[in-house]
Write an enzyme that holds these catalytic residues in place. Structure first.
Site, short mmCIF file in Angstrom:
data_model
loop_
_atom_site.label_atom_id
_atom_site.label_comp_id
_atom_site.label_asym_id
_atom_site.label_seq_id
_atom_site.Cartn_x
_atom_site.Cartn_y
_atom_site.Cartn_z
N SER A 20 0.82 -1.21 0.00
CA SER A 20 0.00 0.00 0.00
C SER A 20 0.86 1.26 0.00
CB SER A 20 -0.91 0.02 1.22
OG SER A 20 -1.57 -1.23 1.37
N1 SAH Z 1 -0.72 -4.98 4.07
C1 SAH Z 1 0.09 -5.29 2.91
C2 SAH Z 1 -0.59 -4.97 1.59
C3 SAH Z 1 -1.68 -5.92 1.35
S1 SAH Z 1 -2.26 -6.12 -0.30
C4 SAH Z 1 1.45 -4.64 2.97
O1 SAH Z 1 1.74 -3.90 3.94
O2 SAH Z 1 2.26 -4.88 2.07
C5 SAH Z 1 -3.63 -7.16 0.13
C6 SAH Z 1 -3.28 -8.57 0.54
O3 SAH Z 1 -4.49 -9.19 0.96
C7 SAH Z 1 -2.72 -9.41 -0.59
O4 SAH Z 1 -1.46 -9.91 -0.24
C8 SAH Z 1 -3.76 -10.53 -0.73
O5 SAH Z 1 -3.18 -11.79 -1.03
C9 SAH Z 1 -4.40 -10.55 0.64
N2 SAH Z 1 -5.73 -11.15 0.69
C10 SAH Z 1 -6.77 -11.00 -0.17
N3 SAH Z 1 -7.81 -11.76 0.22
C11 SAH Z 1 -7.43 -12.40 1.37
C12 SAH Z 1 -8.06 -13.33 2.25
N4 SAH Z 1 -9.30 -13.77 2.06
N5 SAH Z 1 -7.36 -13.77 3.31
C13 SAH Z 1 -6.10 -13.36 3.53
N6 SAH Z 1 -5.44 -12.49 2.74
C14 SAH Z 1 -6.10 -12.02 1.67
#
Ligand code: SAH
Length: 213
Positions: free
Chosen positions: A61
Site C-alpha cells: 500500500s
Molecule cells: N498490508 C500489505 C498490503 C496488502 S495487499 C502490505 O503492507 O504490504 C492485500 C493482501 O491481501 C494481498 O497480499 C492478498 O493476497 C491478501 N488477501 C486477499 N484476500 C485475502 C483473504 N481472504 N485472506 C487473507 N489475505 C487475503
C-alpha cells in the site's frame, strides 16, 4: 538498501502533509524501512508515496494510506492485533512497534514466507504470520483489540466483526473492487457497532479461498 537521512526526511514530510500526524505512528514509520519490503525493479521507488507491485500480483500500500490506517486504528501497547492481508509485511511491521502482538494472515503462502524472512532479518519477534483465508478471521486467537483489513470486501465480513472485543476498533476498505472504495472505522460498543467513513481508497479485493503460490 537503507533510508538515507534526506530520503527519510522527505518521506516523513510527505506523510505529515497527507494528514499522518499521530506521533507514535510517525515514529514507527520512521523506524521501519519500507525499502526492505519492496523487491526487484521497484526497490528504488520505495520512498515514494505510491503503491508498488509485490509478488503474487498484489501491492504494497501507499505509505500515507498505511499511516492513516495505522493512526485510525489507535493501537495501544497491550493490544492484540489481527491484520488480514500480510502482503509484503510492511504494515504488520509497523503495527508490531505499537502493539503487544500482531497476527497477520494472507491467502498466499509465498507472501507469508517472504514477509516472515523480513521480520526475522529485522529481529521482530511479536508477529505471527500465517497462510490462511482471513475472511473468517482467526477464531483460535479471537477476540482482538484491533483488526486491520488491507484488502477490500463489499461489506465488513461477519466473522471479523464477531472477533472484535467490545471497545475494539476495526479499520477496513469496503466497496466493489476497481470502483471507489471507502475506508471505514468500525468501533464495537456494548450494544452494537459504530461506523465512521474516513476517506476514499483503492485496494486489491479480499478474495475467498487460498491462493495458488
Ligand atoms: N498490508 C500489505 C498490503 C496488502 S495487499 C502490505 O503492507 O504490504 C492485500 C493482501 O491481501 C494481498 O497480499 C492478498 O493476497 C491478501 N488477501 C486477499 N484476500 C485475502 C483473504 N481472504 N485472506 C487473507 N489475505 C487475503
Amino acid at each position: 538498501m537503507t533510508m538515507n537521512p534526506e530520503a527519510q526526511m522527505q518521506f516523513l514530510y510527505t506523510l505529515r502533509s497527507k494528514g499522518v500526524t499521530d506521533g507514535r505512528t510517525l515514529q514507527a514509520m520512521e523506524k521501519i524501512d519500507r525499502g526492505v519490503f519492496v523487491k526487484g525493479l521497484f526497490a528504488t521507488r520505495a520512498y515514494e508515496d505510491m503503491p508498488l507491485p509485490i509478488a503474487c500480483g498484489q501491492t504494497i500500500s501507499q505509505p500515507s494510506v498505511v499511516g492513516l490506517m495505522t493512526q485510525a486504528l489507535n493501537v495501544q501497547p497491550r493490544d492484540k492485533v489481527l491484520e488480514v492481508g500480510t502482503g509484503s509485511g510492511y504494515q504488520a511491521a509497523i503495527l508490531s512497534q505499537l502493539a503487544r502482538r500482531v497476527y497477520t494472515v494472507d491467502r498466499y503462502l509465498r507472501l507469508v514466507r517472504e514477509a516472515q524472512l523480513v521480520f526475522d532479518s529485522l529481529g521482530i519477534v511479536n508477529i505471527t504470520a500465517m497462510a490462511i483465508d482471513g475472511s473468517y478471521g482467526l477464531p483460535d486467537q479471537a477476540p482482538f483489540d484491533r483488526i486491520l483489513v488491507t484488502a477490500a470486501a463489499e461489506d465488513p465480513p461477519g466473522p471479523l466483526l464477531a472477533q472484535l472485543k467490545t471497545g475494539g476498533i476495526m479499520v477496513l476498505p469496503v466497496g466493489q473492487s476497481d470502483t471507489v472504495q471507502s475506508l471505514i472505522k468500525v468501533t464495537r460498543t456494548e450494544t452494537g457497532f459504530d461506523y465512521e467513513e474516513l476517506r476514499s481508497v483503492r485496494f486489491v479485493p479480499l478474495v475467498e479461498g487460498m491462493g495458488q503460490e
